[in-house]
Design a protein around this motif. Structure first.
Motif, PDB file in Angstrom:
ATOM      1  N   GLY A 152      -3.306 -48.287 -24.614  1.00 13.87           N
ATOM      2  CA  GLY A 152      -4.000 -48.261 -25.898  1.00 13.87           C
ATOM      3  C   GLY A 152      -4.820 -47.002 -26.062  1.00 13.87           C
ATOM      4  O   GLY A 152      -4.856 -46.404 -27.153  1.00 13.87           O
ATOM      5  N   SER A 153      -5.476 -46.581 -24.976  1.00 16.92           N
ATOM      6  CA  SER A 153      -6.238 -45.338 -25.022  1.00 16.92           C
ATOM      7  C   SER A 153      -5.318 -44.151 -25.274  1.00 16.92           C
ATOM      8  O   SER A 153      -5.676 -43.211 -25.996  1.00 16.92           O
ATOM      9  CB  SER A 153      -6.999 -45.149 -23.704  1.00 16.92           C
ATOM     10  N   ALA A 154      -4.108 -44.195 -24.703  1.00 20.97           N
ATOM     11  CA  ALA A 154      -3.155 -43.095 -24.909  1.00 20.97           C
ATOM     12  C   ALA A 154      -2.783 -42.966 -26.377  1.00 20.97           C
ATOM     13  O   ALA A 154      -2.668 -41.860 -26.911  1.00 20.97           O
ATOM     14  CB  ALA A 154      -1.911 -43.324 -24.052  1.00 20.97           C
ATOM     15  N   LEU A 155      -2.593 -44.099 -27.060  1.00 20.64           N
ATOM     16  CA  LEU A 155      -2.262 -44.039 -28.490  1.00 20.64           C
ATOM     17  C   LEU A 155      -3.422 -43.468 -29.307  1.00 20.64           C
ATOM     18  O   LEU A 155      -3.211 -42.763 -30.298  1.00 20.64           O
ATOM     19  CB  LEU A 155      -1.884 -45.430 -28.999  1.00 20.64           C
ATOM     20  N   LEU A 156      -4.653 -43.770 -28.887  1.00 20.33           N
ATOM     21  CA  LEU A 156      -5.809 -43.162 -29.561  1.00 20.33           C
ATOM     22  C   LEU A 156      -5.783 -41.649 -29.381  1.00 20.33           C
ATOM     23  O   LEU A 156      -6.133 -40.889 -30.295  1.00 20.33           O
ATOM     24  CB  LEU A 156      -7.106 -43.743 -29.002  1.00 20.33           C
ATOM     25  N   GLU A 157      -5.374 -41.202 -28.194  1.00 17.81           N
ATOM     26  CA  GLU A 157      -5.313 -39.762 -27.953  1.00 17.81           C
ATOM     27  C   GLU A 157      -4.210 -39.111 -28.781  1.00 17.81           C
ATOM     28  O   GLU A 157      -4.333 -37.966 -29.205  1.00 17.81           O
ATOM     29  CB  GLU A 157      -5.092 -39.483 -26.464  1.00 17.81           C
ATOM     30  N   VAL A 158      -3.126 -39.841 -29.028  1.00 23.60           N
ATOM     31  CA  VAL A 158      -2.071 -39.304 -29.879  1.00 23.60           C
ATOM     32  C   VAL A 158      -2.620 -39.041 -31.276  1.00 23.60           C
ATOM     33  O   VAL A 158      -2.346 -38.001 -31.890  1.00 23.60           O
ATOM     34  CB  VAL A 158      -0.868 -40.273 -29.926  1.00 23.60           C
ATOM     35  N   ALA A 159      -3.437 -39.982 -31.778  1.00 29.69           N
ATOM     36  CA  ALA A 159      -4.047 -39.778 -33.096  1.00 29.69           C
ATOM     37  C   ALA A 159      -4.983 -38.575 -33.074  1.00 29.69           C
ATOM     38  O   ALA A 159      -5.030 -37.781 -34.029  1.00 29.69           O
ATOM     39  CB  ALA A 159      -4.790 -41.039 -33.520  1.00 29.69           C
ATOM     40  N   ALA A 160      -5.746 -38.423 -31.971  1.00 30.71           N
ATOM     41  CA  ALA A 160      -6.656 -37.274 -31.862  1.00 30.71           C
ATOM     42  C   ALA A 160      -5.876 -35.966 -31.796  1.00 30.71           C
ATOM     43  O   ALA A 160      -6.297 -34.949 -32.360  1.00 30.71           O
ATOM     44  CB  ALA A 160      -7.550 -37.433 -30.632  1.00 30.71           C
ATOM     45  N   ILE A 161      -4.729 -35.985 -31.108  1.00 33.53           N
ATOM     46  CA  ILE A 161      -3.891 -34.780 -31.028  1.00 33.53           C
ATOM     47  C   ILE A 161      -3.364 -34.412 -32.408  1.00 33.53           C
ATOM     48  O   ILE A 161      -3.300 -33.236 -32.779  1.00 33.53           O
ATOM     49  CB  ILE A 161      -2.743 -35.013 -30.029  1.00 33.53           C
ATOM     50  N   SER A 162      -2.995 -35.430 -33.177  1.00 29.64           N
ATOM     51  CA  SER A 162      -2.534 -35.164 -34.534  1.00 29.64           C
ATOM     52  C   SER A 162      -3.607 -34.469 -35.354  1.00 29.64           C
ATOM     53  O   SER A 162      -3.327 -33.535 -36.118  1.00 29.64           O
ATOM     54  CB  SER A 162      -2.122 -36.476 -35.208  1.00 29.64           C
ATOM     55  N   ARG A 163      -4.852 -34.909 -35.191  1.00 25.83           N
ATOM     56  CA  ARG A 163      -5.952 -34.247 -35.922  1.00 25.83           C
ATOM     57  C   ARG A 163      -6.146 -32.824 -35.415  1.00 25.83           C
ATOM     58  O   ARG A 163      -6.494 -31.926 -36.187  1.00 25.83           O
ATOM     59  CB  ARG A 163      -7.242 -35.053 -35.757  1.00 25.83           C
TER      60      ARG A 163
END
Length: 416
Positions: free
Chosen positions: A293-304
């Motif tokens: 779940g934390s990894a998916l949050l990081e994917v969103a942060a990478i997108s930003r």
């Protein structure tokens, strides 16, 4: 009016106050440096004792007069604990992150900070002061941090009797009217405050077995403060994307300046484009659901970090084999399938074989994997999920197995 006349305000009994501080230093010698670093300020505007972020301790003369020395010693330790544990800084960060404004929210922070301190600071020669707030007062379990307590209670019937509580801006970050501020007398500078914390941490690590678990954890973090990993991860991606050639393409929309020297010839110019990022996520059995779940949050942060261009971010789940490449813009949820062993070399190979090729590869893993022998043709950032040292050398088939560290050509960031 004489100080001894009936009705006159009592002067601060400094002998009693300092005797209590000496008692606190005797029963908690590892806190002595911090206790004697506090500068006392007499004040009739505080209900008991309170601190500001500059290590001033505001003291009510009436409170000192009516409180036994043994309990005052406990109050000394309680107030200095707010400062050592950086409750004012943590309160400020919580307020910014969650929009917690107003005195009611700051009172909740003060109560939560008190619960973090009071659940384990007393006993072993230190008397708990009357009225000290405990987690049990709010129906909460002990052993949590201020942030966790704050999430689990709201002001109401359970807190009505402690609405008077005010440990000062050093407990929640909100300045009080009585604060002397950064330019007031006898405040400690940032460097002096850090030096005090370091000396206290040294004293705690030098007395194993005589200090509570909470203070031991605090001392470990004081020596090895957690990295701002999300900022570091974003900075690593931006650094990787900023290198020459990354995210660049030719365009005729703006001819190159060299065209002026070649009549009749139009030369294209280089245009900086947002980088393409391929995220390889370790989905092996050793990675928990919470970490996924934390990894998916990081994917969103990478997108930003790449300007919100979700079409430029691909996600590749990988355990011992890499299966599907998911475009971030094509679905709201990314299925993280896996659960077997780990070999992220297949993930690297599939990410690099994508077309168009990525400018940056980001790998989110626990590190229990072999790594490619050769440097990829693009920049690589590795986000490592935390693992205790004892777990980093575990393998069910080979107890002597020690996983390789990430290679030197990767930028490594510890996550969490």
């Amino acid at each position: 009016m004489s100080a001894d006349a009936p009705g006159a305000p009592k002067a601060l009994d400094r002998d009693k106050l300092f005797a209590a501080r000496l008692q606190a230093a005797r029963v908690r010698p590892y806190l002595a440096t911090a206790l004697f670093a506090l500068h006392t300020v007499e004040s009739t505007r505080v209900p008991t004792m309170a601190v500001d972020r500059y290590w001033r301790c505001y003291v009510s003369p009436a409170f000192v007069d009516r409180t036994p020395v043994e309990e005052l010693a406990g109050v000394w330790v309680h107030e200095v604990s707010h400062l050592l544990r950086d409750h004012h800084g943590r309160g400020d960060r919580l307020a910014r992150a969650h929009g917690l404004t107003g005195p009611g929210e700051r009172l909740r922070m003060n109560i939560a900070a008190d619960c973090e301190i009071n659940d384990d600071v007393f006993g072993d020669g230190l008397v708990r002061p009357e009225g000290a707030v405990l987690p049990e007062t709010l129906g909460l379990d002990p052993g949590q941090l201020m942030e966790e307590y704050l999430r689990r209670f709201s002001l109401g019937a359970r807190t009505r009797d402690i609405a008077w509580l005010d440990c000062g801006s050093g407990a929640d970050g909100l300045e009080r009217e009585w604060d002397l501020g950064p330019d007031g007398a006898q405040g400690l500078s940032a460097q002096e405050r850090d030096a005090v914390r370091f000396r206290v941490a040294q004293g705690i690590t030098g007395r194993p077995g005589t200090v509570s678990k909470a203070w031991q954890r605090w001392a470990e973090e004081a020596f090895h403060p957690p990295q701002p990993w999300r900022d570091l991860l974003g900075a690593a991606i931006r650094s990787a994307a900023a290198r020459s050639g990354a995210g660049e393409d030719y365009t005729y929309g703006r001819p190159a300046r060299r065209s002026a020297g070649l009549p009749g010839v139009v030369l294209p110019s280089l245009r900086r484009m947002p980088p393409r990022v391929s995220v390889v996520i370790d989905t092996s059995a050793s990675v928990s659901d919470a970490e996924l779940g934390s990894a998916l949050l990081e994917v969103a942060a990478i997108s930003r970090a790449v300007g919100g261009r979700r079409d430029l971010v691909t996600v590749l789940p990988c355990d011992a084999a890499a299966r599907f490449v998911h475009q971030l813009c094509r679905s709201e949820g990314i299925p993280l399938m896996g659960g077997g062993g780990t070999d992220l070399r297949t993930g690297f190979a599939k990410a690099l074989a994508s077309r168009p090729a990525p400018d940056v590869v980001v790998v989110l893993t626990d590190g229990q994997t072999p790594w490619p022998e050769t440097r990829p043709p693009c920049r690589t950032v590795v986000g490592l999920f935390p693992r205790p040292y004892s777990n980093r050398s575990w393998d069910e088939d080979d107890p002597d197995y020690v996983p390789d560290s990430p290679p030197d050509w990767a930028r490594v960031v510890d996550i969490g």
